[in-house]
Scaffold this active site. Structure first.
Site, PDB file in Angstrom:
ATOM      1  N   ARG A  62       0.836  -1.208   0.000  1.00 51.39           N
ATOM      2  CA  ARG A  62       0.000   0.000   0.000  1.00 51.39           C
ATOM      3  C   ARG A  62       0.870   1.257   0.000  1.00 51.39           C
ATOM      4  NH1 ARG A  62      -1.984   2.143   4.456  1.00 51.39           N
ATOM      5  NH2 ARG A  62      -2.193   0.179   5.563  1.00 51.39           N
ATOM      6  N   TYR A 115     -15.595  15.371 -17.007  1.00 49.57           N
ATOM      7  CA  TYR A 115     -16.060  13.986 -17.086  1.00 49.57           C
ATOM      8  C   TYR A 115     -17.167  13.788 -16.023  1.00 49.57           C
ATOM      9  CZ  TYR A 115     -16.118   9.094 -15.739  1.00 49.57           C
ATOM     10  OH  TYR A 115     -16.539   7.852 -15.364  1.00 49.57           O
ATOM     11  N   ASP A 198      -6.525  17.845 -15.793  1.00 55.47           N
ATOM     12  CA  ASP A 198      -6.816  16.487 -16.258  1.00 55.47           C
ATOM     13  C   ASP A 198      -6.414  16.428 -17.733  1.00 55.47           C
ATOM     14  OD1 ASP A 198      -7.983  14.161 -17.296  1.00 55.47           O
ATOM     15  OD2 ASP A 198      -9.593  14.186 -15.819  1.00 55.47           O
ATOM     16  N   LYS A 223      -7.053   5.118 -20.035  1.00 51.59           N
ATOM     17  CA  LYS A 223      -7.249   5.536 -21.429  1.00 51.59           C
ATOM     18  C   LYS A 223      -5.960   5.327 -22.238  1.00 51.59           C
ATOM     19  CE  LYS A 223     -11.097   6.871 -19.487  1.00 51.59           C
ATOM     20  NZ  LYS A 223     -12.080   5.879 -19.158  1.00 51.59           N
TER      21      LYS A 223
HETATM   22  N1  PLP Z   1     -10.964  12.025 -16.465  1.00 51.86           N
HETATM   23  C1  PLP Z   1     -11.459  11.887 -17.703  1.00 51.86           C
HETATM   24  C2  PLP Z   1     -11.261  12.987 -18.699  1.00 51.86           C
HETATM   25  C3  PLP Z   1     -12.158  10.726 -18.067  1.00 51.86           C
HETATM   26  O1  PLP Z   1     -12.647  10.609 -19.316  1.00 51.86           O
HETATM   27  C4  PLP Z   1     -12.337   9.702 -17.096  1.00 51.86           C
HETATM   28  C5  PLP Z   1     -13.064   8.460 -17.422  1.00 51.86           C
HETATM   29  O2  PLP Z   1     -13.678   8.331 -18.447  1.00 51.86           O
HETATM   30  C6  PLP Z   1     -11.817   9.904 -15.821  1.00 51.86           C
HETATM   31  C7  PLP Z   1     -11.125  11.058 -15.540  1.00 51.86           C
HETATM   32  C8  PLP Z   1     -11.987   8.856 -14.742  1.00 51.86           C
HETATM   33  O3  PLP Z   1     -11.094   7.821 -14.960  1.00 51.86           O
HETATM   34  P1  PLP Z   1     -11.311   6.306 -14.453  1.00 51.86           P
HETATM   35  O4  PLP Z   1     -12.489   5.770 -15.197  1.00 51.86           O
HETATM   36  O5  PLP Z   1     -10.019   5.646 -14.774  1.00 51.86           O
HETATM   37  O6  PLP Z   1     -11.578   6.381 -12.990  1.00 51.86           O
END
Ligand code: PLP
Length: 409
Positions: A62, A115, A198, A223
């Site tokens: 962890r 998101y 992000d 992604k």
């Molecule tokens: N940020 C963006 C731009 C996303 O498209 C996503 C998920 O689609 C996330 C964060 C969240 O990521 P995760 O699904 O790996 O938790």
């Protein structure tokens, strides 16, 4: 980074000559002596400074694990950064970062749209902890954003700016430099509001937020970094001073990734440049096809931004490529969008993005399903909008599939 991604941070002689790092599928690590265990803990908990060049000893998965540490060093290469952390998901990375730096009464300034999961976190979860969430739209001037913060400043202090650029799913761009200046303008001796970006849609190849003044880069590593739609993970990258406190929160919240995911991500980084380059080239061909198609409306693909659009200037300054994400609308709202999605054969109907296979989804009813209707309306997440993530298939096959599905509309 594309050269160092195969071996950086690992030596085969550590593991019987194995060219790849083994999967350290272990919960705990044996100390050679009690004194060594004590010392490792002192360093991990910050009671003692590590010697120059001394790496923290392995304690418990962890806190640290070789697969995560090697991966984190490699991720830093792509961002030219000092320190990175890997998490169990993109949401775990975002939540752990926000909870490290936000306290009751603090203001979180954030772009919209975000998101859907992040929208829920900032609109629903954080306010329950007394955090004031202040949204601003892409295209707002600095004065407009400042006046939004000013409305809330009698009740709290700006502690963090969170932006998603390009935004999911509209590809709206937010000016990273402008946001860095806003964060900087609120800096005092006691407080340094951080700008977190992000970078999931364009990173780590096509946009480097740290070079434009950001403090933290966030990723859904599910992604492009993972790239094969076979894992869920997240990351945050930045300076050692800004990342260390997040590492402590990760340890106590237990939001780290596991060794197997770390190993898979190392595998993925080896082909990151190749995959993304191919995805970007193919997306350009697909966008050209869609641009001419009579059924396609409001096509969003960054290279199609009009030179007179204020977004174009941001695009030129901060993006190195239009990427491989495309959104567009079809006339006829949800029924028409669904006819298109249901007719696809090669392109799979699924949420997520950045993988080797092309994916299509309906943001209004899927990834952004939980976003309030007025916010969807305001941010352009319309009933007829579909989002495409372009994979590594042959462009002609993708175009043929999209063409026959558009005929079904
Ligand atoms: N940020 C963006 C731009 C996303 O498209 C996503 C998920 O689609 C996330 C964060 C969240 O990521 P995760 O699904 O790996 O938790």
């Amino acid at each position: 980074p594309e050269s160092l991604s195969m071996g950086y941070g690992y030596r085969p002689e550590w593991s019987e000559g194995s060219i790849k790092s083994p999967i350290f599928q272990t919960s705990t690590f044996v100390f050679q002596t009690a004194e060594e265990g004590k010392h490792f803990f002192e360093i991990a908990t910050g009671q003692v400074e590590a010697e120059e060049g001394e790496r923290p000893g392995m304690i418990y998965s962890r806190l640290n694990n070789p697969d995560l540490e090697i991966l984190e060093d490699r991720l830093c290469l792509w961002e030219d950064a000092e320190m990175g952390l890997v998490f169990a998901s993109g949401m775990a990375a975002i939540a752990t970062t926000l909870l490290t730096y936000l306290r009751p009464g603090d203001i979180l300034l954030h772009s919209e749209p975000l998101y859907g999961g992040t929208t829920h976190l900032v609109n629903e979860t954080l306010p329950e902890f007394g955090i004031i969430s202040v949204p601003f739209r892409a295209g707002m001037s600095r004065e407009e954003v400042e006046s939004k913060i000013a409305e809330h400043e009698p009740h709290g202090r700006l502690a963090m700016v969170l932006i998603e650029t390009p935004a999911n799913p509209t590809l709206d761009l937010i000016d990273i430099r402008m946001c860095a200046e806003i964060a900087e303008s609120r800096r005092t001796d006691e407080r340094h509001p951080l700008l977190a970006v992000d970078n999931t849609f364009l990173g780590p190849l096509w946009q480097h937020p740290l070079q434009h003044g950001a403090d933290l880069v966030l990723y859904s590593a599910t992604k492009y970094i993972g790239g094969h739609s076979d894992l869920v993970a997240g990351a945050v990258i930045g300076s050692e001073a800004d990342i260390r406190p997040i590492a402590a929160t990760r340890t106590y919240m237990g939001t780290m990734a596991d060794a197997w995911t770390g190993w898979l991500l190392m595998r993925s980084l080896e082909t990151l440049h190749m995959r993304m380059t191919r995805q970007g080239d193919t997306a350009a061909k697909v966008a050209r096809f869609l641009e001419e198609h009579p059924t396609v409306r409001s096509l969003r693909y960054l290279d199609l931004l009009d030179a007179k659009d204020p977004q174009y200037d941001i695009y030129r300054r901060q993006c190195l490529s239009p990427g491989a994400m495309i959104s567009f609308e079809v006339d006829g709202g949800e029924p028409a969008a669904f006819r298109f999605l249901n007719a696809l054969t090669l392109v799979k109907l699924a949420v997520s993005l950045g993988g080797t296979e092309s994916l299509a989804e309906h943001p209004a009813s899927m990834t952004h399903s939980g976003v309030p209707a007025d916010e969807k309306e305001r941010t352009g997440v319309t009933a007829g909008l579909v989002r495409l993530s372009i994979g590594v298939e042959h462009p002609d096959d993708l175009i043929a599939d999209l063409g026959q599905a558009l005929r079904a509309v």
